[in-house]
Design a protein around this motif. Structure first.
Motif, PDB file in Angstrom:
ATOM      1  N   ASN A 133      -2.244  -8.446   1.021  1.00 42.71           N
ATOM      2  CA  ASN A 133      -1.691  -7.099   1.181  1.00 42.71           C
ATOM      3  C   ASN A 133      -0.171  -7.097   1.065  1.00 42.71           C
ATOM      4  OD1 ASN A 133      -4.158  -5.766   1.507  1.00 42.71           O
ATOM      5  ND2 ASN A 133      -4.216  -6.164   3.705  1.00 42.71           N
ATOM      6  N   CYS A 134       0.465  -8.122   1.619  1.00 48.75           N
ATOM      7  CA  CYS A 134       1.928  -8.227   1.509  1.00 48.75           C
ATOM      8  C   CYS A 134       2.343  -8.427   0.056  1.00 48.75           C
ATOM      9  CB  CYS A 134       2.447  -9.378   2.366  1.00 48.75           C
ATOM     10  SG  CYS A 134       2.459  -9.048   4.140  1.00 48.75           S
ATOM     11  N   ILE A 135       1.567  -9.222  -0.682  1.00 43.50           N
ATOM     12  CA  ILE A 135       1.857  -9.456  -2.095  1.00 43.50           C
ATOM     13  C   ILE A 135       1.719  -8.158  -2.887  1.00 43.50           C
ATOM     14  CG2 ILE A 135       0.949 -10.547  -4.198  1.00 43.50           C
ATOM     15  CD1 ILE A 135       0.329 -13.018  -2.411  1.00 43.50           C
ATOM     16  N   LEU A 136       0.673  -7.388  -2.597  1.00 41.54           N
ATOM     17  CA  LEU A 136       0.470  -6.111  -3.294  1.00 41.54           C
ATOM     18  C   LEU A 136       1.616  -5.147  -3.020  1.00 41.54           C
ATOM     19  CD1 LEU A 136      -3.346  -5.576  -2.664  1.00 41.54           C
ATOM     20  CD2 LEU A 136      -2.269  -5.921  -4.887  1.00 41.54           C
ATOM     21  N   MET A 150       3.398   3.153  -1.364  1.00 37.02           N
ATOM     22  CA  MET A 150       3.189   4.043  -0.227  1.00 37.02           C
ATOM     23  C   MET A 150       1.718   4.407  -0.071  1.00 37.02           C
ATOM     24  SD  MET A 150       6.000   4.076   1.132  1.00 37.02           S
ATOM     25  CE  MET A 150       5.319   5.083   2.438  1.00 37.02           C
ATOM     26  N   LEU A 151       1.038   4.608  -1.191  1.00 35.73           N
ATOM     27  CA  LEU A 151      -0.392   4.916  -1.145  1.00 35.73           C
ATOM     28  C   LEU A 151      -1.151   3.767  -0.503  1.00 35.73           C
ATOM     29  CD1 LEU A 151      -2.752   6.768  -1.924  1.00 35.73           C
ATOM     30  CD2 LEU A 151      -2.808   5.624  -4.153  1.00 35.73           C
ATOM     31  N   LEU A 152      -0.800   2.541  -0.899  1.00 37.96           N
ATOM     32  CA  LEU A 152      -1.449   1.367  -0.317  1.00 37.96           C
ATOM     33  C   LEU A 152      -1.163   1.279   1.173  1.00 37.96           C
ATOM     34  CD1 LEU A 152      -2.952  -1.328  -0.471  1.00 37.96           C
ATOM     35  CD2 LEU A 152      -0.800  -2.413  -1.161  1.00 37.96           C
ATOM     36  N   PHE A 153       0.094   1.514   1.559  1.00 41.74           N
ATOM     37  CA  PHE A 153       0.441   1.424   2.974  1.00 41.74           C
ATOM     38  C   PHE A 153      -0.380   2.415   3.798  1.00 41.74           C
ATOM     39  CE2 PHE A 153       2.676   2.825   6.752  1.00 41.74           C
ATOM     40  CZ  PHE A 153       2.955   1.622   7.374  1.00 41.74           C
ATOM     41  N   HIS A 154      -0.495   3.642   3.315  1.00 42.91           N
ATOM     42  CA  HIS A 154      -1.246   4.654   4.070  1.00 42.91           C
ATOM     43  C   HIS A 154      -2.738   4.307   4.135  1.00 42.91           C
ATOM     44  CE1 HIS A 154       2.063   7.243   4.954  1.00 42.91           C
ATOM     45  NE2 HIS A 154       2.369   7.438   3.692  1.00 42.91           N
ATOM     46  N   GLU A 155      -3.254   3.681   3.093  1.00 42.04           N
ATOM     47  CA  GLU A 155      -4.640   3.218   3.133  1.00 42.04           C
ATOM     48  C   GLU A 155      -4.813   2.163   4.215  1.00 42.04           C
ATOM     49  OE1 GLU A 155      -5.557   1.805  -0.738  1.00 42.04           O
ATOM     50  OE2 GLU A 155      -5.750   3.796  -1.631  1.00 42.04           O
ATOM     51  N   ARG A 160      -6.054   0.577   9.836  1.00 37.31           N
ATOM     52  CA  ARG A 160      -5.389  -0.181  10.902  1.00 37.31           C
ATOM     53  C   ARG A 160      -5.325  -1.663  10.566  1.00 37.31           C
ATOM     54  NH1 ARG A 160      -2.187   3.126  13.625  1.00 37.31           N
ATOM     55  NH2 ARG A 160      -3.270   5.032  14.194  1.00 37.31           N
ATOM     56  N   GLU A 161      -4.988  -1.969   9.323  1.00 36.29           N
ATOM     57  CA  GLU A 161      -4.903  -3.357   8.885  1.00 36.29           C
ATOM     58  C   GLU A 161      -3.454  -3.800   8.746  1.00 36.29           C
ATOM     59  OE1 GLU A 161      -7.100  -4.231   5.412  1.00 36.29           O
ATOM     60  OE2 GLU A 161      -8.969  -3.398   6.143  1.00 36.29           O
ATOM     61  N   ASP A 162      -3.006  -4.650   9.647  1.00 35.50           N
ATOM     62  CA  ASP A 162      -1.705  -5.318   9.513  1.00 35.50           C
ATOM     63  C   ASP A 162      -0.539  -4.367   9.289  1.00 35.50           C
ATOM     64  OD1 ASP A 162      -3.199  -7.757   9.482  1.00 35.50           O
ATOM     65  OD2 ASP A 162      -3.554  -7.457   7.350  1.00 35.50           O
ATOM     66  N   VAL A 170       7.553  -2.287   3.626  1.00 31.33           N
ATOM     67  CA  VAL A 170       7.844  -0.960   3.082  1.00 31.33           C
ATOM     68  C   VAL A 170       9.333  -0.643   3.214  1.00 31.33           C
ATOM     69  CG1 VAL A 170       7.464   1.517   3.391  1.00 31.33           C
ATOM     70  CG2 VAL A 170       5.528  -0.047   3.424  1.00 31.33           C
ATOM     71  N   VAL A 171       9.877  -0.885   4.401  1.00 33.73           N
ATOM     72  CA  VAL A 171      11.300  -0.611   4.627  1.00 33.73           C
ATOM     73  C   VAL A 171      12.147  -1.471   3.692  1.00 33.73           C
ATOM     74  CG1 VAL A 171      13.191  -0.761   6.294  1.00 33.73           C
ATOM     75  CG2 VAL A 171      10.963   0.118   7.018  1.00 33.73           C
ATOM     76  N   GLN A 172      11.778  -2.732   3.539  1.00 36.24           N
ATOM     77  CA  GLN A 172      12.487  -3.612   2.604  1.00 36.24           C
ATOM     78  C   GLN A 172      12.444  -3.057   1.183  1.00 36.24           C
ATOM     79  OE1 GLN A 172      10.896  -7.645   2.931  1.00 36.24           O
ATOM     80  NE2 GLN A 172      12.896  -8.329   3.621  1.00 36.24           N
ATOM     81  N   GLY A 173      11.278  -2.524   0.808  1.00 39.49           N
ATOM     82  CA  GLY A 173      11.117  -1.977  -0.528  1.00 39.49           C
ATOM     83  C   GLY A 173      12.018  -0.783  -0.773  1.00 39.49           C
TER      84      GLY A 173
END
Length: 220
Positions: A133-136, A150-155, A160-162, A170-173
């Motif tokens: 997930n971090c790689i994605l 952002m779509l991935l993060f909200h998914e 409630r995964e990691d 996300v903030v780094q991005g």
């Protein structure tokens, strides 16, 4: 493994072989990994092939080590060739193997191929772990695909995964692409959803404010 130690280990292995004591796959993997860490892929591959010539069957770790080495050298064709060799030899790629190639593809800007490769991984029944997930997320941001990130993060948030680890990414991005206003909007949204920030994210935000104090009253 330090430079001299790799050669020493290989010399010991040759000595064992000369005494009729055949090194096993674990021994080979350790030395191959040492060469990969040093970026000496020709020597790593030569040792890998030597192992096969001696009828010692590589395991999934052998392949994953070599694939990781090629990905770090941005030799994706070699990585993919090895990857598809895995199943032909009766082995199943692990989540680590898939994740390694995913990172290599994103780093090379091959996002379309990366997404197809990820879909292929899911079709095998493997589920992405924290590293995947971090790689994605990092891959999307690295290639400027902020909306997909952002779509991935909200998914992940819904599942409630990691989400604590992903929030930092996300903030780094946002910071990488200087999307400060989008970052602030996102952080306010997360705060409104009673989402608390983890220590790493807080530390990152403190660093941002230290560099630009005008953001102090804007960041929730």
């Amino acid at each position: 493994m330090q430079r001299r130690k790799v050669e020493d280990a290989e010399e010991v292995m040759r000595h064992m072989d000369g005494k009729g004591v055949e090194p096993d796959v674990v021994t080979y993997n350790v030395i191959i990994d040492g060469y990969c860490l040093r970026g000496q892929m020709d020597r790593a591959r030569s040792l890998f092939d030597s192992m096969i010539d001696k009828s010692i069957k590589p395991n999934i770790f052998s392949y994953s080590i070599l694939i990781n080495g090629y990905c770090k050298k941005k030799k994706l064709d070699e990585s993919m060739h090895l990857f598809y060799e895995i199943s032909r030899n009766g082995l199943n790629p692990s989540i680590v193997t898939y994740s390694t190639i995913l990172k290599g593809l994103f780093d090379a800007g091959r996002t379309d191929f990366a997404e197809k490769f990820f879909a292929e991984m899911l079709s095998t029944g493997l589920k992405p772990d924290l590293c995947t997930n971090c790689i994605l997320l990092g891959g999307y941001f690295h290639n400027g695909l902020v909306k997909k990130a952002m779509l991935l993060f909200h998914e992940l948030e819904i599942k409630r995964e990691d989400t604590y680890i992903q929030l930092y990414n996300v903030v780094q991005g946002f910071l990488k692409f200087s999307k400060i206003s989008e970052m602030i909007t996102f952080l306010k949204e997360m705060t409104g959803n009673d989402f608390s920030f983890d220590a790493s994210t807080v530390e990152l935000l403190i660093d941002v404010i230290a560099k630009d104090p005008s953001l102090l009253n804007m960041i929730p």
